[in-house]
Design a protein around this motif. Structure first.
Motif, PDB file in Angstrom:
ATOM      1  N   LYS A  53      -9.202   4.368  -1.846  1.00  0.00           N
ATOM      2  CA  LYS A  53      -8.881   4.199  -3.181  1.00  0.00           C
ATOM      3  C   LYS A  53      -7.839   2.751  -3.150  1.00  0.00           C
ATOM      4  O   LYS A  53      -6.815   2.747  -2.748  1.00  0.00           O
ATOM      5  CB  LYS A  53      -7.908   5.196  -3.804  1.00  0.00           C
ATOM      6  CG  LYS A  53      -7.292   4.737  -5.292  1.00  0.00           C
ATOM      7  CD  LYS A  53      -6.831   6.245  -5.756  1.00  0.00           C
ATOM      8  CE  LYS A  53      -6.442   5.971  -7.189  1.00  0.00           C
ATOM      9  NZ  LYS A  53      -5.782   7.188  -7.692  1.00  0.00           N
ATOM     10  N   GLY A  81      -5.476  -0.366  -4.008  1.00  0.00           N
ATOM     11  CA  GLY A  81      -4.273  -0.575  -4.599  1.00  0.00           C
ATOM     12  C   GLY A  81      -4.645  -1.274  -5.914  1.00  0.00           C
ATOM     13  O   GLY A  81      -5.331  -2.244  -5.809  1.00  0.00           O
ATOM     14  N   THR A  82      -3.794  -1.203  -6.923  1.00  0.00           N
ATOM     15  CA  THR A  82      -3.587  -2.271  -8.253  1.00  0.00           C
ATOM     16  C   THR A  82      -2.439  -2.756  -8.279  1.00  0.00           C
ATOM     17  O   THR A  82      -1.365  -2.579  -7.536  1.00  0.00           O
ATOM     18  CB  THR A  82      -3.883  -1.321  -9.532  1.00  0.00           C
ATOM     19  OG1 THR A  82      -2.870  -0.359  -9.767  1.00  0.00           O
ATOM     20  CG2 THR A  82      -5.042  -0.074  -9.376  1.00  0.00           C
ATOM     21  N   HIS A 104       0.073   1.765  -5.497  1.00  0.00           N
ATOM     22  CA  HIS A 104      -0.530   1.675  -4.181  1.00  0.00           C
ATOM     23  C   HIS A 104      -1.788   2.498  -4.371  1.00  0.00           C
ATOM     24  O   HIS A 104      -1.890   3.419  -5.085  1.00  0.00           O
ATOM     25  CB  HIS A 104       0.190   2.042  -3.205  1.00  0.00           C
ATOM     26  CG  HIS A 104       1.458   0.973  -2.722  1.00  0.00           C
ATOM     27  ND1 HIS A 104       2.240   0.794  -3.809  1.00  0.00           N
ATOM     28  CD2 HIS A 104       1.876   0.688  -1.564  1.00  0.00           C
ATOM     29  CE1 HIS A 104       3.109  -0.015  -3.051  1.00  0.00           C
ATOM     30  NE2 HIS A 104       2.908  -0.333  -1.642  1.00  0.00           N
ATOM     31  N   GLY A 105      -2.683   2.044  -3.466  1.00  0.00           N
ATOM     32  CA  GLY A 105      -3.795   2.889  -3.410  1.00  0.00           C
ATOM     33  C   GLY A 105      -3.801   3.637  -2.097  1.00  0.00           C
ATOM     34  O   GLY A 105      -2.569   3.977  -1.397  1.00  0.00           O
ATOM     35  N   TYR A 106      -4.919   4.115  -1.421  1.00  0.00           N
ATOM     36  CA  TYR A 106      -4.727   4.644   0.157  1.00  0.00           C
ATOM     37  C   TYR A 106      -5.924   4.540   0.691  1.00  0.00           C
ATOM     38  O   TYR A 106      -6.980   4.623   0.122  1.00  0.00           O
ATOM     39  CB  TYR A 106      -4.128   6.056  -0.072  1.00  0.00           C
ATOM     40  CG  TYR A 106      -5.287   7.208  -0.784  1.00  0.00           C
ATOM     41  CD1 TYR A 106      -6.050   7.833  -0.048  1.00  0.00           C
ATOM     42  CD2 TYR A 106      -5.154   7.406  -2.044  1.00  0.00           C
ATOM     43  CE1 TYR A 106      -7.104   8.642  -0.817  1.00  0.00           C
ATOM     44  CE2 TYR A 106      -6.093   8.090  -2.692  1.00  0.00           C
ATOM     45  CZ  TYR A 106      -7.074   8.811  -2.072  1.00  0.00           C
ATOM     46  OH  TYR A 106      -8.231   9.746  -2.366  1.00  0.00           O
ATOM     47  N   GLU A 118      -5.069  14.426  -3.798  1.00  0.00           N
ATOM     48  CA  GLU A 118      -4.087  13.568  -4.541  1.00  0.00           C
ATOM     49  C   GLU A 118      -2.893  14.044  -5.230  1.00  0.00           C
ATOM     50  O   GLU A 118      -3.270  15.052  -5.876  1.00  0.00           O
ATOM     51  CB  GLU A 118      -4.991  12.626  -5.401  1.00  0.00           C
ATOM     52  CG  GLU A 118      -5.969  11.616  -4.664  1.00  0.00           C
ATOM     53  CD  GLU A 118      -6.695  10.676  -5.678  1.00  0.00           C
ATOM     54  OE1 GLU A 118      -6.433  10.727  -7.045  1.00  0.00           O
ATOM     55  OE2 GLU A 118      -7.567   9.973  -5.279  1.00  0.00           O
ATOM     56  N   ARG A 137      -2.052   9.455  -4.997  1.00  0.00           N
ATOM     57  CA  ARG A 137      -2.309   9.360  -3.322  1.00  0.00           C
ATOM     58  C   ARG A 137      -1.838  10.591  -2.797  1.00  0.00           C
ATOM     59  O   ARG A 137      -1.167  11.574  -3.502  1.00  0.00           O
ATOM     60  CB  ARG A 137      -1.246   8.445  -2.857  1.00  0.00           C
ATOM     61  CG  ARG A 137      -1.434   7.042  -3.463  1.00  0.00           C
ATOM     62  CD  ARG A 137      -0.721   5.720  -2.832  1.00  0.00           C
ATOM     63  NE  ARG A 137       0.666   6.385  -2.755  1.00  0.00           N
ATOM     64  CZ  ARG A 137       1.711   5.809  -3.651  1.00  0.00           C
ATOM     65  NH1 ARG A 137       1.376   5.177  -4.800  1.00  0.00           N
ATOM     66  NH2 ARG A 137       3.104   6.366  -3.674  1.00  0.00           N
ATOM     67  N   SER A 159      -0.746   5.105   2.447  1.00  0.00           N
ATOM     68  CA  SER A 159      -0.769   4.410   1.261  1.00  0.00           C
ATOM     69  C   SER A 159      -0.488   2.928   1.622  1.00  0.00           C
ATOM     70  O   SER A 159      -0.351   2.295   2.499  1.00  0.00           O
ATOM     71  CB  SER A 159       0.669   4.676   0.646  1.00  0.00           C
ATOM     72  OG  SER A 159       0.837   3.992  -0.588  1.00  0.00           O
ATOM     73  N   ARG A 162      -1.822  -3.681  -3.039  1.00  0.00           N
ATOM     74  CA  ARG A 162      -2.990  -4.225  -3.558  1.00  0.00           C
ATOM     75  C   ARG A 162      -3.173  -5.205  -2.313  1.00  0.00           C
ATOM     76  O   ARG A 162      -4.501  -5.675  -2.188  1.00  0.00           O
ATOM     77  CB  ARG A 162      -2.696  -4.839  -5.067  1.00  0.00           C
ATOM     78  CG  ARG A 162      -3.857  -5.505  -5.406  1.00  0.00           C
ATOM     79  CD  ARG A 162      -3.697  -6.007  -6.902  1.00  0.00           C
ATOM     80  NE  ARG A 162      -2.743  -6.964  -6.803  1.00  0.00           N
ATOM     81  CZ  ARG A 162      -2.634  -7.970  -7.669  1.00  0.00           C
ATOM     82  NH1 ARG A 162      -3.503  -7.930  -8.865  1.00  0.00           N
ATOM     83  NH2 ARG A 162      -1.822  -8.687  -7.831  1.00  0.00           N
ATOM     84  N   ASN A 213      -5.885  -4.366   0.097  1.00  0.00           N
ATOM     85  CA  ASN A 213      -7.068  -3.906  -0.209  1.00  0.00           C
ATOM     86  C   ASN A 213      -8.300  -4.402   0.741  1.00  0.00           C
ATOM     87  O   ASN A 213      -9.216  -3.799   1.110  1.00  0.00           O
ATOM     88  CB  ASN A 213      -7.597  -4.287  -1.517  1.00  0.00           C
ATOM     89  CG  ASN A 213      -6.643  -3.231  -2.543  1.00  0.00           C
ATOM     90  OD1 ASN A 213      -6.360  -2.229  -2.138  1.00  0.00           O
ATOM     91  ND2 ASN A 213      -6.699  -3.665  -3.778  1.00  0.00           N
TER      92      ASN A 213
END
Length: 103
Positions: A39, A41-42, A46-48, A61, A70, A80, A83, A86
């Motif tokens: 996923k 990050g924006t 954070h994404g993961y 999640e 996350r 985690s 962005r 990515n």
């Protein structure tokens, strides 16, 4: 939470350090991975990156303003990512997928 993830010679190493805790390191053999989740990050969250192993379901999640969808920090198979990471995360997941599908 501070952390890093590396993929070298067929092994994924995830290092995590929660504030006030000792660092933890988890090693996963890429050949054992049955799936991956990414996923991105924006600018706001954070994404993961997450790796799925045989006989286990991916950690779900967690929802909320601080977790941003996350897996929990306690999940040893995910990390985690901000962005700015990515692109590196996409390359890492592609390398693991390529190696695991070529076995």
């Amino acid at each position: 939470m501070q952390g890093s993830i590396h993929y070298v010679d067929g092994w994924i190493t995830i290092r995590k350090k929660e504030i006030g805790a000792q660092p933890r390191e988890f090693r996963i053999r890429a050949a054992d991975v049955t799936g991956t989740r990414l996923k991105p990050g924006t600018w706001a969250m954070h994404g993961y990156v997450q790796f799925v192993l045989p006989g286990s379901a991916p950690a779900p999640e967690k929802k909320g303003p601080f977790t941003g969808g996350r897996p929990p920090q306690s999940d040893p198979h995910s990390l985690s990512i901000p962005r700015r990471s990515n692109e590196a995360a996409v390359a890492l997941v592609a390398a693991v997928e390529r190696d695991r599908l070529s076995r």
